[in-house]
Design a protein around this motif. Structure first.
Motif, PDB file in Angstrom:
ATOM      1  N   ALA A 121       0.549  -0.980   0.043  1.00 50.04           N
ATOM      2  CA  ALA A 121       0.556   0.022   0.735  1.00 50.04           C
ATOM      3  C   ALA A 121       0.884   1.570  -0.174  1.00 50.04           C
ATOM      4  N   GLU A 122       1.818   1.075   0.438  1.00 48.97           N
ATOM      5  CA  GLU A 122       2.871   2.656   0.389  1.00 48.97           C
ATOM      6  C   GLU A 122       3.902   2.894  -0.171  1.00 48.97           C
ATOM      7  N   ASP A 123       3.994   1.434  -1.008  1.00 50.31           N
ATOM      8  CA  ASP A 123       4.881   1.616  -2.144  1.00 50.31           C
ATOM      9  C   ASP A 123       3.891   1.910  -3.404  1.00 50.31           C
ATOM     10  N   MET A 124       2.455   1.843  -3.563  1.00 50.86           N
ATOM     11  CA  MET A 124       1.299   2.159  -3.954  1.00 50.86           C
ATOM     12  C   MET A 124       1.429   3.985  -4.403  1.00 50.86           C
ATOM     13  N   TYR A 125       0.780   3.957  -3.114  1.00 53.01           N
ATOM     14  CA  TYR A 125       0.229   5.216  -2.372  1.00 53.01           C
ATOM     15  C   TYR A 125       1.745   6.411  -2.696  1.00 53.01           C
ATOM     16  N   GLY A 126       3.597   6.172  -2.373  1.00 58.68           N
ATOM     17  CA  GLY A 126       4.727   6.273  -3.291  1.00 58.68           C
ATOM     18  C   GLY A 126       4.182   6.869  -4.440  1.00 58.68           C
ATOM     19  N   LYS A 127       3.992   5.725  -5.854  1.00 61.81           N
ATOM     20  CA  LYS A 127       3.901   6.664  -6.929  1.00 61.81           C
ATOM     21  C   LYS A 127       2.310   7.259  -7.099  1.00 61.81           C
ATOM     22  N   LEU A 128       1.834   7.480  -6.596  1.00 59.64           N
ATOM     23  CA  LEU A 128       0.986   8.292  -6.824  1.00 59.64           C
ATOM     24  C   LEU A 128       1.182   9.405  -5.995  1.00 59.64           C
ATOM     25  N   GLY A 129       2.398   9.329  -5.196  1.00 56.99           N
ATOM     26  CA  GLY A 129       2.721  10.391  -4.285  1.00 56.99           C
ATOM     27  C   GLY A 129       1.667  11.235  -3.229  1.00 56.99           C
ATOM     28  N   ILE A 130       0.610  10.448  -3.207  1.00 56.86           N
ATOM     29  CA  ILE A 130      -0.247  10.496  -1.877  1.00 56.86           C
ATOM     30  C   ILE A 130      -0.124  10.110  -0.314  1.00 56.86           C
ATOM     31  N   PRO A 131       1.199  11.131   0.010  1.00 56.21           N
ATOM     32  CA  PRO A 131       1.341  11.126   1.973  1.00 56.21           C
ATOM     33  C   PRO A 131      -0.013  10.045   2.842  1.00 56.21           C
ATOM     34  N   ARG A 132       0.677   9.585   4.168  1.00 55.61           N
ATOM     35  CA  ARG A 132      -0.293   8.996   4.802  1.00 55.61           C
ATOM     36  C   ARG A 132      -1.314  10.143   5.411  1.00 55.61           C
ATOM     37  N   SER A 133      -0.915  11.213   4.797  1.00 54.01           N
ATOM     38  CA  SER A 133      -1.571  12.176   5.797  1.00 54.01           C
ATOM     39  C   SER A 133      -3.251  12.162   5.277  1.00 54.01           C
ATOM     40  N   ASP A 134      -2.761  11.741   4.295  1.00 49.59           N
ATOM     41  CA  ASP A 134      -3.562  12.747   3.222  1.00 49.59           C
ATOM     42  C   ASP A 134      -4.860  11.301   2.919  1.00 49.59           C
ATOM     43  N   LYS A 135      -5.383  10.727   4.062  1.00 51.05           N
ATOM     44  CA  LYS A 135      -6.540  10.011   3.866  1.00 51.05           C
ATOM     45  C   LYS A 135      -7.346  10.464   2.980  1.00 51.05           C
ATOM     46  N   PRO A 136      -8.123  11.483   2.805  1.00 54.13           N
ATOM     47  CA  PRO A 136      -9.041  11.470   1.915  1.00 54.13           C
ATOM     48  C   PRO A 136      -8.731  11.417   0.270  1.00 54.13           C
ATOM     49  N   ALA A 137      -7.666  11.432  -0.327  1.00 53.36           N
ATOM     50  CA  ALA A 137      -6.500  11.024  -1.066  1.00 53.36           C
ATOM     51  C   ALA A 137      -6.693  10.064  -1.484  1.00 53.36           C
ATOM     52  N   ARG A 138      -6.331   8.696  -0.857  1.00 48.85           N
ATOM     53  CA  ARG A 138      -5.846   7.553  -0.595  1.00 48.85           C
ATOM     54  C   ARG A 138      -7.363   6.746  -0.663  1.00 48.85           C
ATOM     55  N   LEU A 139      -8.750   7.412  -0.059  1.00 50.60           N
ATOM     56  CA  LEU A 139      -9.869   6.871  -0.120  1.00 50.60           C
ATOM     57  C   LEU A 139     -10.641   7.038  -1.609  1.00 50.60           C
ATOM     58  N   ARG A 140     -10.028   8.575  -2.010  1.00 53.59           N
ATOM     59  CA  ARG A 140     -10.354   8.754  -3.494  1.00 53.59           C
ATOM     60  C   ARG A 140     -10.096   7.351  -4.028  1.00 53.59           C
ATOM     61  N   PHE A 141      -8.544   7.401  -4.401  1.00 53.59           N
ATOM     62  CA  PHE A 141      -7.631   6.468  -4.496  1.00 53.59           C
ATOM     63  C   PHE A 141      -8.355   5.050  -4.486  1.00 53.59           C
ATOM     64  N   LEU A 142      -8.810   4.475  -3.588  1.00 47.87           N
ATOM     65  CA  LEU A 142     -10.013   3.512  -3.591  1.00 47.87           C
ATOM     66  C   LEU A 142     -10.680   3.423  -4.417  1.00 47.87           C
ATOM     67  N   ALA A 143     -11.663   4.472  -4.343  1.00 48.69           N
ATOM     68  CA  ALA A 143     -12.823   4.517  -5.003  1.00 48.69           C
ATOM     69  C   ALA A 143     -12.885   4.400  -6.267  1.00 48.69           C
ATOM     70  N   GLY A 144     -11.980   4.116  -6.827  1.00 48.77           N
ATOM     71  CA  GLY A 144     -11.896   3.725  -7.739  1.00 48.77           C
ATOM     72  C   GLY A 144     -11.534   2.647  -8.549  1.00 48.77           C
ATOM     73  N   ASN A 145     -11.876   1.560  -7.658  1.00 55.43           N
ATOM     74  CA  ASN A 145     -12.197   0.105  -7.545  1.00 55.43           C
ATOM     75  C   ASN A 145     -13.446   0.481  -8.084  1.00 55.43           C
ATOM     76  N   ALA A 146     -14.714   1.125  -7.645  1.00 54.30           N
ATOM     77  CA  ALA A 146     -15.911   0.928  -8.328  1.00 54.30           C
ATOM     78  C   ALA A 146     -16.096   1.220  -9.147  1.00 54.30           C
ATOM     79  N   GLU A 147     -15.159   1.779 -10.149  1.00 52.51           N
ATOM     80  CA  GLU A 147     -15.225   1.904 -11.253  1.00 52.51           C
ATOM     81  C   GLU A 147     -14.362   1.266 -12.608  1.00 52.51           C
ATOM     82  N   PHE A 148     -13.361   0.155 -11.724  1.00 56.54           N
ATOM     83  CA  PHE A 148     -13.119  -0.725 -12.308  1.00 56.54           C
ATOM     84  C   PHE A 148     -11.773  -0.043 -12.607  1.00 56.54           C
ATOM     85  N   PHE A 149     -11.622   0.466 -11.965  1.00 56.30           N
ATOM     86  CA  PHE A 149     -10.156   1.766 -12.255  1.00 56.30           C
ATOM     87  C   PHE A 149     -10.468   2.326 -13.663  1.00 56.30           C
ATOM     88  N   GLY A 150     -11.008   2.768 -14.614  1.00 51.88           N
ATOM     89  CA  GLY A 150     -11.547   2.577 -15.508  1.00 51.88           C
ATOM     90  C   GLY A 150     -11.336   1.860 -16.656  1.00 51.88           C
TER      91      GLY A 150
END
Ligand SMILES: Cc1cc2nc3c(=O)[nH]c(=O)nc-3n(C[C@H](O)[C@H](O)[C@H](O)COP(=O)(O)O)c2cc1C
Length: 251
Positions: A121-150
């Motif tokens: 998870a840390e490696d993935m968020y590292g690639k995305l440039g989303i720090p651990r402190s930015d939980k909303p951004a992490r959740l937004r990315f995870l929500a992409g699951n529900a759209e088959f990531f496009g």
């Protein structure tokens, strides 16, 4: 390419995530080359190509050849309707985990699984440039699951809920075989147990009989080569950590 060389290229992230049409790929290359793709282009995945992939994958082995599986593939409007159904349900008052009596993973999780899970998870968020402190951004990315990531195609793996844990393992063989047959044809994938958390909504949506349940989903399509998240190369425990060799004559 030797196994060592291909393994090294995996670690150094030199591998391409997609194949050129018609390019021949060996089994080891496909195993090492397949990675979870979490950003897709809008290029459609034609029914004929999907059928080719699934027609090969159905030869995956299973105990006693029971073939304890069924699949539902969605594209176009059918795909969009699944996305809408899950979005509506998540926005509703009864939103919550629908995995039921077959949760995605035990909670709390213990070692060594906890550390491995945390690391990827840390490696993935590292690639995305989303720090651990930015939980909303992490959740937004995870929500992409529900759209088959496009991805243009969603594939659902259905199992008879009366079958046992052995048959769930057999279903895993089908899933990996689908992913490898897809990779061989330049089609990228991401397995998605996320969909288990929407199990009841999907059962209603697909009008499944009571004895059936969706185990897992898979996004299928073409990798967005410009997306940093797709450069993630997850690591693995070493061979000596996961396999005990007994009785062999030392080389
Ligand atoms: C059964 C299964 C379910 C998975 N579910 C998800 C998921 O819901 N969302 C996601 O982003 N990745 C999911 N993954 C991808 C894993 O995180 C990924 O396979 C693992 O980190 C190893 O990385 P790799 O696939 O790139 O080799 C799933 C993988 C498997 C095998």
């Amino acid at each position: 390419m030797s196994a060592t060389a291909s393994h090294r290229s995996r670690e150094t992230e030199e591998r391409a995530t997609t194949r050129r049409p018609g390019e021949v790929v060996g089994v080891s290359e496909a195993i090492l080359g397949r990675t979870s793709i979490r950003a897709f282009t809008s290029q459609p995945l034609e029914a004929g190509l999907l059928r080719q992939i699934l027609d090969v994958a159905r030869y995956a082995p299973s105990g006693s050849n029971m073939q304890p599986w069924r699949m539902i593939a969605v594209a176009g409007e059918a795909r969009d309707r699944v996305v809408d159904a899950v979005r509506d349900r998540q926005a509703g008052e009864d939103a919550g985990d629908e995995a039921g009596d077959h949760p995605i993973r035990p909670s709390p999780i213990w070692e060594p699984y906890r550390t491995r899970r945390f690391k990827v998870a840390e490696d993935m968020y590292g690639k995305l440039g989303i720090p651990r402190s930015d939980k909303p951004a992490r959740l937004r990315f995870l929500a992409g699951n529900a759209e088959f990531f496009g991805a243009p195609v969603g594939l659902f793996f259905v199992i008879d809920r009366n079958l046992g844990h052995s048959q769930w393992a057999h279903l895993g063989m089908l899933m990996q075989t689908v992913a490898l047959a897809a990779y061989e044809r330049g089609v990228a994938s991401c397995m998605q147990e996320f969909w288990a958390s929407t199990r009841q909504t999907l059962a209603r949506h697909f009008d499944l009989p009571p004895h059936e349940m969706i185990y897992c989903g898979m996004a299928l399509g073409f990798a967005d080569e410009t997306a940093p998240v797709n450069t993630l190369r997850s690591d693995r425990a070493s061979l000596d950590e996961i396999c005990e060799f007994r009785g062999f004559i030392p080389e």
